[in-house]
Design a protein around this motif. Structure first.
Motif, PDB file in Angstrom:
ATOM      1  N   GLU A  47       0.943  -1.053   0.024  1.00  0.00           N
ATOM      2  CA  GLU A  47      -0.080   0.116  -0.020  1.00  0.00           C
ATOM      3  C   GLU A  47       0.869   1.104   0.088  1.00  0.00           C
ATOM      4  O   GLU A  47       1.548   1.566   0.792  1.00  0.00           O
ATOM      5  CB  GLU A  47      -0.881  -0.171   1.342  1.00  0.00           C
ATOM      6  CG  GLU A  47      -1.743   1.221   0.976  1.00  0.00           C
ATOM      7  CD  GLU A  47      -2.735   0.967   2.480  1.00  0.00           C
ATOM      8  OE1 GLU A  47      -3.618   2.087   2.382  1.00  0.00           O
ATOM      9  OE2 GLU A  47      -2.692   0.133   3.085  1.00  0.00           O
ATOM     10  N   GLU A  48       0.822   1.973  -1.018  1.00  0.00           N
ATOM     11  CA  GLU A  48       1.689   3.154  -1.346  1.00  0.00           C
ATOM     12  C   GLU A  48       1.219   4.286  -0.632  1.00  0.00           C
ATOM     13  O   GLU A  48       0.020   4.807  -0.732  1.00  0.00           O
ATOM     14  CB  GLU A  48       1.956   3.303  -2.731  1.00  0.00           C
ATOM     15  CG  GLU A  48       3.356   4.106  -3.043  1.00  0.00           C
ATOM     16  CD  GLU A  48       3.663   4.157  -4.323  1.00  0.00           C
ATOM     17  OE1 GLU A  48       4.254   5.151  -4.852  1.00  0.00           O
ATOM     18  OE2 GLU A  48       3.134   3.501  -5.360  1.00  0.00           O
ATOM     19  N   LEU A  49       2.229   5.111  -0.179  1.00  0.00           N
ATOM     20  CA  LEU A  49       2.052   6.629   0.331  1.00  0.00           C
ATOM     21  C   LEU A  49       2.612   7.525  -0.559  1.00  0.00           C
ATOM     22  O   LEU A  49       3.751   7.371  -1.001  1.00  0.00           O
ATOM     23  CB  LEU A  49       2.634   6.535   1.819  1.00  0.00           C
ATOM     24  CG  LEU A  49       2.509   7.961   2.495  1.00  0.00           C
ATOM     25  CD1 LEU A  49       1.208   8.153   2.821  1.00  0.00           C
ATOM     26  CD2 LEU A  49       3.368   7.913   3.645  1.00  0.00           C
ATOM     27  N   SER A  50       1.882   8.382  -1.020  1.00  0.00           N
ATOM     28  CA  SER A  50       2.420   9.428  -1.945  1.00  0.00           C
ATOM     29  C   SER A  50       3.304  10.365  -1.309  1.00  0.00           C
ATOM     30  O   SER A  50       3.441  10.598  -0.299  1.00  0.00           O
ATOM     31  CB  SER A  50       1.170  10.316  -2.729  1.00  0.00           C
ATOM     32  OG  SER A  50       0.611  11.233  -1.773  1.00  0.00           O
ATOM     33  N   ALA A  51       3.830  11.206  -1.939  1.00  0.00           N
ATOM     34  CA  ALA A  51       4.840  12.182  -1.939  1.00  0.00           C
ATOM     35  C   ALA A  51       4.210  13.429  -1.111  1.00  0.00           C
ATOM     36  O   ALA A  51       4.927  14.065  -0.489  1.00  0.00           O
ATOM     37  CB  ALA A  51       5.813  12.806  -3.063  1.00  0.00           C
ATOM     38  N   SER A  52       2.851  13.491  -1.212  1.00  0.00           N
ATOM     39  CA  SER A  52       2.163  14.475  -0.478  1.00  0.00           C
ATOM     40  C   SER A  52       1.487  14.021   0.691  1.00  0.00           C
ATOM     41  O   SER A  52       0.413  14.546   1.275  1.00  0.00           O
ATOM     42  CB  SER A  52       1.092  15.030  -1.699  1.00  0.00           C
ATOM     43  OG  SER A  52       0.309  14.109  -2.094  1.00  0.00           O
ATOM     44  N   GLY A  53       1.808  12.788   1.075  1.00  0.00           N
ATOM     45  CA  GLY A  53       1.437  12.038   2.338  1.00  0.00           C
ATOM     46  C   GLY A  53      -0.038  11.538   2.348  1.00  0.00           C
ATOM     47  O   GLY A  53      -0.765  11.693   3.421  1.00  0.00           O
ATOM     48  N   GLU A  54      -0.495  10.935   1.112  1.00  0.00           N
ATOM     49  CA  GLU A  54      -1.784  10.608   1.023  1.00  0.00           C
ATOM     50  C   GLU A  54      -1.694   9.414   0.733  1.00  0.00           C
ATOM     51  O   GLU A  54      -0.658   8.722  -0.110  1.00  0.00           O
ATOM     52  CB  GLU A  54      -2.571  11.375   0.012  1.00  0.00           C
ATOM     53  CG  GLU A  54      -2.756  12.770   0.528  1.00  0.00           C
ATOM     54  CD  GLU A  54      -3.873  13.509  -0.323  1.00  0.00           C
ATOM     55  OE1 GLU A  54      -4.805  12.830  -0.942  1.00  0.00           O
ATOM     56  OE2 GLU A  54      -3.843  14.766  -0.275  1.00  0.00           O
ATOM     57  N   TRP A  55      -2.552   8.390   1.399  1.00  0.00           N
ATOM     58  CA  TRP A  55      -2.442   6.993   1.158  1.00  0.00           C
ATOM     59  C   TRP A  55      -3.201   6.507  -0.537  1.00  0.00           C
ATOM     60  O   TRP A  55      -4.379   7.071  -0.578  1.00  0.00           O
ATOM     61  CB  TRP A  55      -3.046   5.908   2.144  1.00  0.00           C
ATOM     62  CG  TRP A  55      -2.339   5.866   3.255  1.00  0.00           C
ATOM     63  CD1 TRP A  55      -2.486   6.752   4.287  1.00  0.00           C
ATOM     64  CD2 TRP A  55      -1.212   5.207   3.627  1.00  0.00           C
ATOM     65  NE1 TRP A  55      -1.243   6.478   5.385  1.00  0.00           N
ATOM     66  CE2 TRP A  55      -0.565   5.572   4.791  1.00  0.00           C
ATOM     67  CE3 TRP A  55      -0.226   4.219   2.853  1.00  0.00           C
ATOM     68  CZ2 TRP A  55       0.830   4.818   5.464  1.00  0.00           C
ATOM     69  CZ3 TRP A  55       0.743   3.768   3.389  1.00  0.00           C
ATOM     70  CH2 TRP A  55       1.174   4.024   4.448  1.00  0.00           C
TER      71      TRP A  55
END
Length: 174
Positions: free
Chosen positions: A131-139
């Motif tokens: 499950e990836e977390l974006s560079a802007s802090g959103e899953w």
């Protein structure tokens, strides 16, 4: 080969990567992975890295590296404690990292790309759900699947990943 470097600062070069020399204190190893405390820059220690042994091209320990090691020792950096137990099954290790630290970064052959997220599950010894977390802090809502044999490095408990996690958790609680 790795055994000779246990509890020492080393420089590691990875196959297919030209510019990067990874500095780290070797804390533990097994036949597939080496666990290091990351010496990110100069005399700063930031997190840990699991490095795939089959992706290592060379391990270096020259005059500059031994000098940095002496400076780190003068700063009382711990060269012996391991943050996690390195297990023979990498997926059990990833599960432990996720439980203790919440997320980790994955690096592949490309030097400029890090996937941050958490281990979800694995149904075989090749692929795992992430499950990836974006560079802007959103899953992200989608679950990615990666082949473990393509992973070069796994980093955790470093400032970058921890900062994104703090932001994401704060955002979830709002």
């Amino acid at each position: 080969m790795i055994k000779d470097y246990l509890n020492k600062l080393v420089g590691i070069r990875l196959k297919g990567r030209k510019k990067e020399l990874i500095l780290g204190i070797v804390l533990a190893y097994n036949e597939k992975w080496v666990l290091t405390k990351c010496n990110a820059v100069d005399y700063i220690v930031d997190g840990y890295e699991l490095i795939a042994i089959d992706k290592i091209s060379t391990i270096e320990r020259g005059e500059n590296i031994t000098f940095i090691e002496e400076v780190l020792k003068a700063k009382h950096v711990d060269f012996y404690s391991t943050p996690i137990q390195l297990k023979n099954n990498i997926f059990h290790t990833l599960k432990d990292i996720g439980s203790k630290y919440g997320a980790f970064g994955l690096e592949f052959k490309e030097e400029d790309c890090v996937y941050v997220g958490k281990y979800v599950d694995s149904e075989d010894d090749e692929y795992f759900a992430f499950e990836e977390l974006s560079a802007s802090g959103e899953w992200f809502e989608e679950i990615d699947e990666f082949k473990i044999s393509k992973v070069y490095k796994i980093d955790f408990d470093g400032d970058y990943v921890e900062s994104l996690l703090l932001y994401a958790n704060r955002k979830l609680s709002e």
